[in-house]
Scaffold this motif. Sequence first.
Motif, short mmCIF file in Angstrom:
data_model
loop_
_atom_site.label_atom_id
_atom_site.label_comp_id
_atom_site.label_asym_id
_atom_site.label_seq_id
_atom_site.Cartn_x
_atom_site.Cartn_y
_atom_site.Cartn_z
N THR A 52 13.84 -14.99 -8.00
CA THR A 52 14.96 -15.91 -7.86
C THR A 52 15.56 -16.21 -9.23
N PRO A 53 16.74 -15.67 -9.54
CA PRO A 53 17.37 -15.98 -10.84
C PRO A 53 17.62 -17.47 -10.98
N ALA A 98 14.36 -15.10 -14.19
CA ALA A 98 14.15 -15.23 -12.76
C ALA A 98 12.74 -15.73 -12.48
N GLU A 135 21.15 -9.98 -11.63
CA GLU A 135 20.66 -10.94 -10.65
C GLU A 135 20.42 -10.27 -9.30
N THR A 136 21.33 -9.38 -8.91
CA THR A 136 21.18 -8.68 -7.63
C THR A 136 19.93 -7.81 -7.61
N ARG A 176 16.82 -10.01 -7.33
CA ARG A 176 16.63 -10.55 -5.98
C ARG A 176 16.04 -9.50 -5.04
N VAL A 179 18.78 -12.65 -18.06
CA VAL A 179 18.53 -13.42 -16.85
C VAL A 179 17.05 -13.80 -16.83
N THR A 225 21.13 -17.63 -16.37
CA THR A 225 21.79 -16.46 -16.95
C THR A 225 22.55 -16.91 -18.19
#
Length: 263
Positions: A189-190, A259, A180-181, A184, A257, A193
């Motif tokens: 934008t996640p 996003a 996720e990091t 971003r 994930v 998950t």
Amino acid sequence: MGTATIQGPLWGAKAEDWALVQEPYWRPLYDEVLRQARAGRHTRMLDVGCGGGEALLAALELGAEPVGLDASEALVAVARRRLPKAQIEVGEMEALPFADRQFDLVTSFNAFQFAGGLLGALTESSRVCRPGGAVVMFVWGPPADCDITSRIVPKVMALLPPAPAGAAAAPAFHQEGVMETWMRKVGLTPISTKETDRVFVYPDLETARRALGAAAPITRAERYAGVIAVQDALCNALSPFLDGDGSLRLRNRFRYVIAQQPS
């Protein structure tokens, strides 16, 4: 140096075995992710690291328009044979040969973590994704929950020399928040998950050996230690999983994930 120069020959060394023996075991995973990402009619999807095209076939059956890219010329040849009407390119995931905002969905199944530059690969996937579209990153889950990554591959990797002192460790993508990091960082934008379990049931030792032996980490070890040593190590690692009927059951967990590209 990008991904294709290093990874292409490794993943393509046993292209037929990877595409036709191993990829079908991943098909239920592809189906799940595509459902979660709402792929369907009118979805233009790019699969980055498409291998032999199994995920592209899954998308096609949902009515989507599949497009693929892979580092391996050999795997792309197989994918093109299986999907003769689809656009499938050989290239770098860090320099995608597609115009901006071309795809509703960009997927990467067990591919982004092999990028020569992950930030570049994610940036490129974000670039070609339309506003409101989605990018999916899919990786192996925690090693303790994955027989292949914790009990099979390490036995073969032990044949390689140790990493140089001070070499940077790969990010632990299976850990909460890591993927996720990274997503971003490129403006994605996640929104979802998930972890999912899948047992790979191989009918016999030879099928398991061919399937797993086609992966890049194994073919890399063969280049260093030789085919016989690597295949012996692989068979020895697989033997404890043999059932009375000769089949093998390898449990696995995966994490992915989804996003969104801002509108």
